[in-house]
Structure formats: C-alpha cells, structure tokens
Design a protein around this motif. Structure first.
Motif, PDB file in Angstrom:
ATOM      1  N   UNK A  84       0.833  -1.209   0.000  1.00  0.00           N
ATOM      2  CA  UNK A  84       0.000   0.000   0.000  1.00  0.00           C
ATOM      3  C   UNK A  84       0.864   1.253   0.000  1.00  0.00           C
ATOM      4  N   UNK A  85       1.891   1.250   0.852  1.00  0.00           N
ATOM      5  CA  UNK A  85       2.766   2.428   0.950  1.00  0.00           C
ATOM      6  C   UNK A  85       3.558   2.637  -0.340  1.00  0.00           C
ATOM      7  N   UNK A  86       4.024   1.560  -0.943  1.00  0.00           N
ATOM      8  CA  UNK A  86       4.750   1.692  -2.213  1.00  0.00           C
ATOM      9  C   UNK A  86       3.856   2.378  -3.240  1.00  0.00           C
ATOM     10  N   UNK A  87       2.614   1.942  -3.307  1.00  0.00           N
ATOM     11  CA  UNK A  87       1.662   2.521  -4.270  1.00  0.00           C
ATOM     12  C   UNK A  87       1.436   4.009  -3.981  1.00  0.00           C
ATOM     13  N   UNK A  89       3.423   6.130  -2.331  1.00  0.00           N
ATOM     14  CA  UNK A  89       4.626   6.930  -2.563  1.00  0.00           C
ATOM     15  C   UNK A  89       4.913   7.076  -4.057  1.00  0.00           C
ATOM     16  N   UNK A  90       4.650   6.031  -4.836  1.00  0.00           N
ATOM     17  CA  UNK A  90       4.839   6.136  -6.285  1.00  0.00           C
ATOM     18  C   UNK A  90       3.884   7.180  -6.880  1.00  0.00           C
ATOM     19  N   UNK A  91       2.672   7.243  -6.366  1.00  0.00           N
ATOM     20  CA  UNK A  91       1.702   8.235  -6.851  1.00  0.00           C
ATOM     21  C   UNK A  91       2.158   9.654  -6.525  1.00  0.00           C
ATOM     22  N   UNK A  92       2.826   9.802  -5.376  1.00  0.00           N
ATOM     23  CA  UNK A  92       3.288  11.136  -4.963  1.00  0.00           C
ATOM     24  C   UNK A  92       4.476  11.604  -5.791  1.00  0.00           C
ATOM     25  N   UNK A  93       5.198  10.652  -6.402  1.00  0.00           N
ATOM     26  CA  UNK A  93       6.430  10.984  -7.129  1.00  0.00           C
ATOM     27  C   UNK A  93       6.127  11.532  -8.517  1.00  0.00           C
ATOM     28  N   UNK A  94       6.904  12.532  -8.926  1.00  0.00           N
ATOM     29  CA  UNK A  94       6.724  13.085 -10.265  1.00  0.00           C
ATOM     30  C   UNK A  94       7.447  12.238 -11.316  1.00  0.00           C
ATOM     31  N   UNK A 145      10.281  -8.393  -6.377  1.00  0.00           N
ATOM     32  CA  UNK A 145       9.524  -7.881  -7.533  1.00  0.00           C
ATOM     33  C   UNK A 145       8.023  -7.943  -7.294  1.00  0.00           C
ATOM     34  N   UNK A 146       7.567  -9.044  -6.718  1.00  0.00           N
ATOM     35  CA  UNK A 146       6.137  -9.211  -6.466  1.00  0.00           C
ATOM     36  C   UNK A 146       5.615  -8.128  -5.512  1.00  0.00           C
ATOM     37  N   UNK A 147       6.480  -7.684  -4.613  1.00  0.00           N
ATOM     38  CA  UNK A 147       6.081  -6.654  -3.636  1.00  0.00           C
ATOM     39  C   UNK A 147       6.170  -5.242  -4.200  1.00  0.00           C
ATOM     40  N   UNK A 148       6.836  -5.073  -5.346  1.00  0.00           N
ATOM     41  CA  UNK A 148       7.017  -3.735  -5.911  1.00  0.00           C
ATOM     42  C   UNK A 148       8.369  -3.128  -5.589  1.00  0.00           C
ATOM     43  N   UNK A 149       9.314  -3.981  -5.191  1.00  0.00           N
ATOM     44  CA  UNK A 149      10.670  -3.535  -4.827  1.00  0.00           C
ATOM     45  C   UNK A 149      11.616  -3.845  -5.985  1.00  0.00           C
ATOM     46  N   UNK A 150      12.425  -2.848  -6.364  1.00  0.00           N
ATOM     47  CA  UNK A 150      13.338  -3.011  -7.506  1.00  0.00           C
ATOM     48  C   UNK A 150      14.768  -3.351  -7.093  1.00  0.00           C
ATOM     49  N   UNK A 151      15.128  -2.968  -5.863  1.00  0.00           N
ATOM     50  CA  UNK A 151      16.551  -2.918  -5.507  1.00  0.00           C
ATOM     51  C   UNK A 151      16.762  -3.594  -4.159  1.00  0.00           C
ATOM     52  N   UNK A 152      17.386  -4.767  -4.188  1.00  0.00           N
ATOM     53  CA  UNK A 152      17.723  -5.473  -2.951  1.00  0.00           C
ATOM     54  C   UNK A 152      19.153  -5.109  -2.570  1.00  0.00           C
ATOM     55  N   UNK A 153      19.314  -4.404  -1.472  1.00  0.00           N
ATOM     56  CA  UNK A 153      20.641  -3.932  -1.058  1.00  0.00           C
ATOM     57  C   UNK A 153      21.414  -5.094  -0.425  1.00  0.00           C
ATOM     58  N   UNK A 154      21.813  -6.012  -1.254  1.00  0.00           N
ATOM     59  CA  UNK A 154      22.570  -7.187  -0.839  1.00  0.00           C
ATOM     60  C   UNK A 154      23.204  -7.790  -2.103  1.00  0.00           C
ATOM     61  N   UNK A 155      24.181  -8.690  -1.952  1.00  0.00           N
ATOM     62  CA  UNK A 155      24.604  -9.378  -0.744  1.00  0.00           C
ATOM     63  C   UNK A 155      25.758  -8.678  -0.013  1.00  0.00           C
TER      64      UNK A 155
END
Length: 532
Positions: A84-87, A89-94, A145-155
């Motif tokens: 929900x938050x990803x959605x 915040x993406x809407x708020x972004x230009x 990806x399924x959650x809407x996350x592009x960047x896993x800060x690992x390993x």
C-alpha cells in the motif's frame, strides 16, 4: 507501474539541476509510520523530486535503533502495508521511484510473515551446491519484484575475519575470500535472473572490526596491499562482472585516509573504488543516520554534500533531504551532478524496462529443506562418545527461549526421551542430572547477534557451562555458530551446527540424529574452541 520512466535523453533535458539532485536522495520509510508521517513523506517526495526510497520495518528497528531501547511493534499485516505504501509513494512521485530494501535473507529481514531464507553464514557452510545459493538469490529477487521492490541492497561480501564482529558475523558467507566470492557470485546470478537490482556491501570491507558502525566508527588499520589481498578481493572480482551498485560502509581506514571515514573520503570512493578498481556504476552510502558518521556532521545537509563531493551517487537514509539538496547545489560541480544523475537514471531504466517475469515467487520450504540437508555441520572433538550418547539413555535437554523446539519434541515422541527445558525446569534438572551422564542439549540462542552473550541470561549460560563441564554432551545448535564460543566448550566437545531454527532445519536435524542424514556442511568461520 502508474508512470513510465522517461528515456535518459528526455530526463536530462527536462529536469532542472535541483530536480536532478533530488534524484540522488533515498530517504528511509517505515512500515509502521503514522498517517501523519506518511503524508509528510509524500509531500517530501513530491516537492523535492526524491529519486528512491529505502523501506524499514519501524523507526525503533532501523539503523541506529537507539541500541535496542525502543520496543519494536509486531505487525501481522506488514506485507499488505508495504504494498500500500509503495503505491502511495509512487503516486506522490513526479518521476518513478526506485524502491529499495535490505532483503539479505529475504523480505523477512524487514517484513513479518514473508518468506525467509537462511543467513549468509548458513549458506557459507555449503561445500558445493552453488546452484542452491543461486536459487536463494532468484527466490528473493522474485519476492522483491512481487512486492514492488526493484533494488535489494545485498549481498554482503565482507569477509568475516573477526569473530568479535558485532554487526556482520552471520551476514557474511564466511572468513575465506574465495568462498565469499563464489557464494556472493551465485547469489547475484540468481537475483539477476529475476530482474532485481543488487548492491554489494560494505565497501571497502567491514569484516575485521569489533565495532558496530551503527553506534561508533570502526577502524580498519591496514595498508592498501593488505586490503587488496583480502577485504577488497571479492569487491574487485565482482565489479568486473558489472554489479549494479556498491554500498560504501562507515569505516575509518587511517592508512588510506587519516582524516575522513570512507563515507566522505574521495581517496576511498573516487581514487580507490572508481579509479583503481574501475567501478563505473552507482555508489550508494550505507545509512547516513548511523552514528559512525551522523554525529560528525551536526549541520543539516553537510554530511550529504560532503559524501557527494567524495564520489557518492545515492544518499541512503538521508534525514535532511531539502538541506542536502541545497548544500549540494551550493558546493558541487555541475558536471559531477550530471554524472551521478546519469548513473541513477540508467539504473532506473534498467529496473523499469526489465520484462515482467512470468514466474511467481515460490514457497521457500522445499529449498530450505535442501539447504538444511546440505549445510548441517558436525564438530566432533570425541566422535566415539556421540554413538554412545545416541544408543543409550540420555537426558533430552533444551534451551528453547521463544523458538518452537520441534527437534526435542520429535526425540520425545519417537524415542521416548522426555523433553526438559533448562529455562523452565531448573529445579527438577538438578535431580535428573544426577541420574544421567549423557545429555543431548538442543540450544536456540535468544539472539543472532553476539551483543550481551547472544541474549542468554547469565544464570542460563552458567548452567549450560556447568552441564558441558560435568557430562557427556551432544549439542545441536540452532543459531549463530559463534554462540558456541561462549559456552565453555573444550576441544573434545561434540556439537552439531544446524544454523537455523526453521521447521525444515529442525526436521532434518532429527534425521541426522537418528542416523538417516549425513552431515554435509563445513564450518565457514573459525571458532576459538574448534581450531584446526
């Protein structure tokens, strides 16, 4: 995605210099924030052209975490809240945001009730089977990806050469540079197949320190030659395979730069990482609110501008976005802003142009069972005692803490040896111990980090040491192997490392106990007790 990413040529032309600087900022956002805090972040994203966000569970658990003094609230619906938050915040972004998270062992590192995979130290126990680590990377990438996350800060590619390390330890694949390299490479290959971006960390190497950079500034007093021989080795090799980003840790390396920590050191970021090692991708900071650096720069925006001047592209967990943007605009060279903006935008184009993966995230259970079967590790100082303990009558003793101990339950159900919990049945145990010389002791450490003796109460730890000293004990440890070093073991002690407390690991540990599974794992670090 509700907005399409502009091609770089259009973005380069259409965005103002201030908006381009905004793209270099990655503030932290929190699953458990209030509506007021969420609205405030939406405004910040919109007004300042923020380029990325990094998700954490809650303010109490994030980065510095105030040494654990704030209570972390459990939220059963964290995953839905994340989406929900990803959605929102993406809407708020230009312009579309890059969404990042630390998912070293899966989304479960930050989000309740999501798939969890073994810690890196567990994967480090694999003696071959790199394909299993590749599968872990792919599973985690698909979950992101399924959650809407592009960047896993690992390993994590730090080589954990210091057993006293309070913050890396179990997050590292081990203390061998070659093992760290090969296992990190397999993890990256798996994640790349899902289309999820990566970040190798914590440059130039956070393994050989006993200081937690969340709370203080670790010092790595080594020459460049020593670093190239060990700490820098996996970074250098992986950079040649074109990783997406390198995260710079908060470390002081006086032989490279006696004045500035790596976060704000052009000698380390520009001279070493860019020029010597040849990395031309995105350089991202470790969380800028961490005390190792935040307390050095009380003036708002100064830390961000200094880190950028040193060569940083993405400013993670900046707490002073507007001030940081202004300070960078006032002090930075325009060409450097353009260069960093181009790197970030190319990363966005890669993330948003990756074809939709049709394969859905898989359940972790089957993979976790395979990993359990291939990582279980025997540390036998006196192997002949093990068969005697198993074949005769023994005391089925456990230190459960909050974990469900299916292992000891199975011993009781199948072998008829009643389970006793050391933390609950101490009065009874004194009598029982008089009658039993042989003990099977299953231990579930309260914490995975070494701080405060892995969370063991002193009385419980003393009792464990007493039993180990007096009896023939076979330990099954369902946790961080470094915990064995505080239990008073001797070179003749017998222990089995299971590493994780997952149900699958407990079930396979029982199969090992009854002789139906051979231990195939190898300890990936040195323990004081079991020196070769």
């Amino acid at each position: 995605m509700h907005k399409k990413i502009l091609p770089y040529t259009s973005a380069h032309k259409d965005l103002s210099l201030r908006q381009k600087v905004g793209q270099l900022f990655m503030p932290a956002v929190f699953i458990n924030d209030t509506e007021e805090e969420v609205t405030k972040m939406e405004q910040l994203i919109h007004d300042h052209y923020v380029g990325a966000l990094c998700f954490f569970h809650s303010r109490a658990s994030a980065a510095t975490n105030f040494e654990g003094k704030k209570k972390v609230v459990h939220n059963e619906k964290s995953y839905n809240r994340l989406k929900t938050l990803i959605e929102r915040y993406q809407k708020a972004a230009q312009q579309p945001l890059l969404i990042a998270i630390d998912a070293e062992w899966g989304l479960a590192m930050r989000i309740e009730n999501t798939p969890q995979y073994p810690y890196a130290i567990t994967l480090g126990a694999l003696t071959n089977n790199l394909d299993l680590i590749e599968q872990v990377g792919q599973h985690i990438g698909l979950d992101c990806k399924e959650a809407g996350i592009h960047w896993n800060l690992s390993p994590v590619v730090d080589i954990n050469s210091n057993p006293e390390n309070p913050v890396i330890g179990y997050r590292s694949f081990g203390d061998s540079k070659d093992e760290v390299l090969s296992k990190a490479g397999a993890y990256l290959k798996g994640m790349a197949s899902s289309g999820t971006l990566n970040s190798i960390k914590h440059f130039p190497g956070h393994g050989d320190t006993a200081t937690d950079s969340h709370l203080g500034l670790p010092v790595i007093d080594k020459s460049l030659e020593e670093l190239q021989e060990n700490e820098l080795y996996p970074f250098h090799q992986l950079i040649q395979n074109r990783v997406d980003s390198v995260m710079v840790g908060h470390l002081l390396l006086p032989q490279l730069d006696s004045e500035e920590p790596s976060t704000t050191s052009s000698k380390i970021i520009t001279d070493l990482l860019r020029n010597t090692l040849g990395f031309d991708g995105v350089v991202i900071s470790d969380a800028l609110n961490m005390h190792a650096v935040s307390q050095r720069y009380p003036e708002k925006g100064k830390l961000e501008a200094t880190a950028f001047a040193a060569g940083m592209d993405m400013l993670c967990f900046s707490e002073h976005v507007p001030e940081g943007i202004t300070e960078i605009l006032n002090t930075a060279i325009e060409a450097q802003i353009e260069q960093s903006f181009e790197r970030i935008w190319q990363l966005k184009e890669k993330a948003f142009s990756h074809s939709k993966d049709t394969s859905l995230p898989k359940e972790p259970s089957g993979l976790n069972r395979l990993l359990a079967q291939n990582t279980l590790t025997e540390l036998y100082g006196k192997a002949e005692e093990v068969s005697k303990i198993k074949s005769g009558e023994f005391l089925n003793l456990s230190v459960n803490n909050s974990s469900h101990n299916g292992f000891s339950v199975k011993i009781e159900e199948d072998l008829g040896q009643k389970q006793w919990d050391l933390t609950k049945d101490k009065a009874t145990l004194e009598t029982l111990l008089e009658k039993h010389q042989n003990v099977v002791l299953s231990i579930f450490p309260p914490a995975v980090k070494p701080k405060n003796n892995f969370g063991f109460e002193n009385e419980v730890l003393d009792f464990i040491k007493h039993i180990i000293a007096q009896k023939n004990v076979l330990i099954y440890l369902f946790g961080n192997p470094y915990a064995l070093d505080i239990m008073g073991l001797s070179p003749t002690s017998n222990a089995v490392l299971v590493y994780q407390d997952f149900p699958e690991f407990q079930e396979e540990a029982f199969q090992h106990f009854i002789g139906k599974l051979m231990a195939a794992g190898k300890l990936p670090v040195q323990l004081k007790t079991f020196q070769p």
